[in-house]
Enzyme design. Structure first.
Site: not given
Length: 340
Positions: A99, A177, A180, A245, A328
């Site tokens: 995890l 962003r 990941y 946002v 972002y």
């Protein structure tokens, strides 16, 4: 008794899974993390539930029954000097549940290298050891591997992400962003290829926006940027603005952590049926925009929890750059195919 090693057991998803496996029994568990504060709190809560269910007289007795089949290990899987200990632990267990992740969009932007180190390099190390020792791996990935919904190109159509058929659409390189998501996606591709070539035993889980108890810390209590629920709750508790946002028009489908944990346990238990499978875990039944989510949370807080005289938080719009920083980007919508 099946021996299970849970890496990242102290996090939101890991603590709930560890607690559920303990409550069900029949497993010998090793819970590994950098800290087990959340796991400790979860065990206390689970013991309290057991007391209420069985009318037990003391909390300590319930806790002792639950922890008799678990051991804690504090270890950093990124640390090269601890690799031998990690390999030894993996060799002693039947199933490895991984995890380990950085679930923090602000960190993807502010420290993409660390995000990649944890999300890919550390996870690849676990996979390499499991492949070498022929251990079954339950790898937690992310719904973010799908990237952006095709609806950004074809308006007013609802696309449901499918594990085997959906294309994976990422943003441009300068939008960190996505580091990941691409790290997790690359890890999945490697695991899948090994499954074909070397009959590696695995199951991959792609969570879709879990929510529930112990989800995160509050930003006012700890530096950082957790998930949206914790930002909104922190704002409500402290009468600060709830920040949307880019207007909060992004849509998400939220899944209660107890329901998700039930799915995780079934995948662990059903090794043959779930071998070499990727699973979306979530529901489309409660899709909502982040804007609607904010207003709903504020409404419930106002009705149920706001103290007399406490100011109710305003809801304000902010840009992604202002909230997260340069680089972002966002996912407009996440609907899933959960037929599997």
């Amino acid at each position: 008794m099946k021996k299970i090693l849970l890496l990242g057991a102290g996090g939101f998803v890991g603590s709930h899974l560890t607690i559920e496996l303990l409550k069900r029994g029949g497993f010998s568990l090793t819970a590994l993390d950098l800290t087990h504060e959340k796991l400790d709190e979860g065990l206390r809560r689970a013991a309290q539930f057991e007391i209420e269910d069985t009318r037990a007289e003391d909390t300590s007795g319930a806790i002792n029954r639950m922890v008799s089949n678990i051991q804690y290990v504090v270890l950093d899987i990124l640390a090269s000097e601890q690799e031998a200990e990690l390999k030894s632990l993996i060799s002693e267990h039947d199933t490895i549940v991984n995890l380990v992740a950085v679930c923090n969009p602000a960190l993807y932007v502010s420290d993409p290298i660390y995000t990649f180190d944890v999300g890919f390099r550390a996870n690849l190390k676990v996979f390499d050891i499991c492949a070498e020792l022929d251990k079954r791996l339950i790898q937690f990935s992310t719904s973010e591997v799908y990237g952006k919904s095709p609806s950004i190109y074809v308006k007013d159509q609802a696309f449901h992400f499918n594990e085997e058929e959906s294309d994976l659409i990422m943003g441009p390189i300068n939008r960190h962003r996505w580091i990941y998501a691409t790290g997790k996606q690359l890890l999945e591709r490697i695991i899948h290829a090994y499954g074909i070539k070397h009959d590696f035993r695995y199951s991959v889980i792609r969570p879709f926006n879990y929510i529930g108890e112990m989800i995160d810390y509050l930003p006012s209590q700890k530096e950082g940027s957790p998930r949206v629920f914790s930002h909104f709750m922190d704002a409500l508790l402290n009468s600060r603005p709830m920040k949307l946002v880019n207007g909060g028009h992004q849509k998400r489908c939220y899944t209660y952590i107890k329901d998700a944990t039930e799915a995780h346990v079934r995948i662990i238990e059903r090794e043959e049926a779930c071998d070499k499978e990727i699973f979306n875990v979530g529901t489309n039944d409660n899709e909502t925009s982040i804007r609607n989510f904010a207003y709903r949370m504020r409404e419930i807080y106002d009705q149920e929890f706001r103290l007399e005289g406490q100011e109710l938080s305003p809801i304000v719009d902010v840009s992604g750059k202002e909230f997260y920083g340069e680089g972002y980007d966002d996912i407009d919508r996440r609907l899933l195919d959960n037929s599997k």
